[in-house]
Write a protein that holds these residues in place. Structure first.
Motif, mmCIF file in Angstrom:
data_model
loop_
_atom_site.group_PDB
_atom_site.id
_atom_site.type_symbol
_atom_site.label_atom_id
_atom_site.label_comp_id
_atom_site.label_asym_id
_atom_site.label_seq_id
_atom_site.Cartn_x
_atom_site.Cartn_y
_atom_site.Cartn_z
ATOM 1 N N ASP A 189 0.826 -1.205 0.000
ATOM 2 C CA ASP A 189 0.000 0.000 0.000
ATOM 3 C C ASP A 189 0.859 1.253 0.000
ATOM 4 O O ASP A 189 2.091 1.181 0.038
ATOM 5 C CB ASP A 189 -1.016 -0.019 1.155
ATOM 6 N N ASP A 197 -7.391 3.546 -2.848
ATOM 7 C CA ASP A 197 -6.275 2.817 -2.241
ATOM 8 C C ASP A 197 -5.559 1.945 -3.275
ATOM 9 O O ASP A 197 -4.332 1.823 -3.243
ATOM 10 C CB ASP A 197 -6.753 1.960 -1.071
ATOM 11 N N ALA A 231 -1.414 1.975 -4.590
ATOM 12 C CA ALA A 231 -0.642 0.778 -4.265
ATOM 13 C C ALA A 231 0.415 0.505 -5.338
ATOM 14 O O ALA A 231 0.325 0.992 -6.463
ATOM 15 C CB ALA A 231 -1.575 -0.419 -4.144
#
Length: 162
Positions: free
Chosen positions: A35, A73, A77
């Motif tokens: 992440d 998200d 990443a």
């Protein structure tokens, strides 16, 4: 952006996963999803030995990410992988909206090695990631890992050629 020292550490884990795949009788590929804060979220290795040639770790990452991460998200990443994504995995990566890809060895390098060793041609063209998904940020290869990855692929080739 280029492959940094920090990237190399994640790529080393990918090489470890590739080695685990080889020991298990699979092709030597491994991948890690990280992440935006640098935390490893998911990792996998190749699992094609039983006949399902779609069981690539990069595809597993895409499937895991779409089920477990919000779109914003996913975009932040990074996917680290021992070998450049194949066209199937490149497309999946782009379709689910994952961010940067960093790979240890390229499809061109692998194709060259396999040709040198007399392997039969792949049923799928070894296209670069950006040929399949032109807007993805991609970095690689990581020259420091080339010899180790070549040795793993040679070991797999020799085990299947006998």
């Amino acid at each position: 952006m280029s492959v940094s020292d920090g990237d190399i550490e994640y790529l080393r884990r990918c090489v470890e996963l590739a080695r685990e795949a080889l020991i298990a009788g699979d092709e030597p590929f491994g991948s890690v999803l990280v992440d935006s804060s640098g935390r490893t979220l998911f990792e996998d290795r190749n699992r094609v030995k039983d006949g399902d040639n779609t069981r690539h770790p990069e595809l597993a990452i895409s499937l895991w990410a779409v089920g477990n991460m919000e779109p914003e998200d996913r975009a932040g990443a990074v996917v680290y992988t021992s070998g450049e994504h194949c066209p199937m995995c490149s497309a999946a990566h782009a379709w689910v909206g994952l961010g940067r890809i960093v790979y240890a060895v390229s499809s061109t390098q692998l194709s060259t090695w396999l040709h040198e060793w007399g392997a039969p041609p792949s049923p799928v063209a070894g296209l670069s990631i950006n040929t399949v998904a032109p807007n993805l940020p991609v970095d690689g290869p990581a020259d420091v890992l080339e010899a180790e990855m070549k040795a793993l692929h040679l070991e797999k080739f020799n085990s299947t050629a006998n």
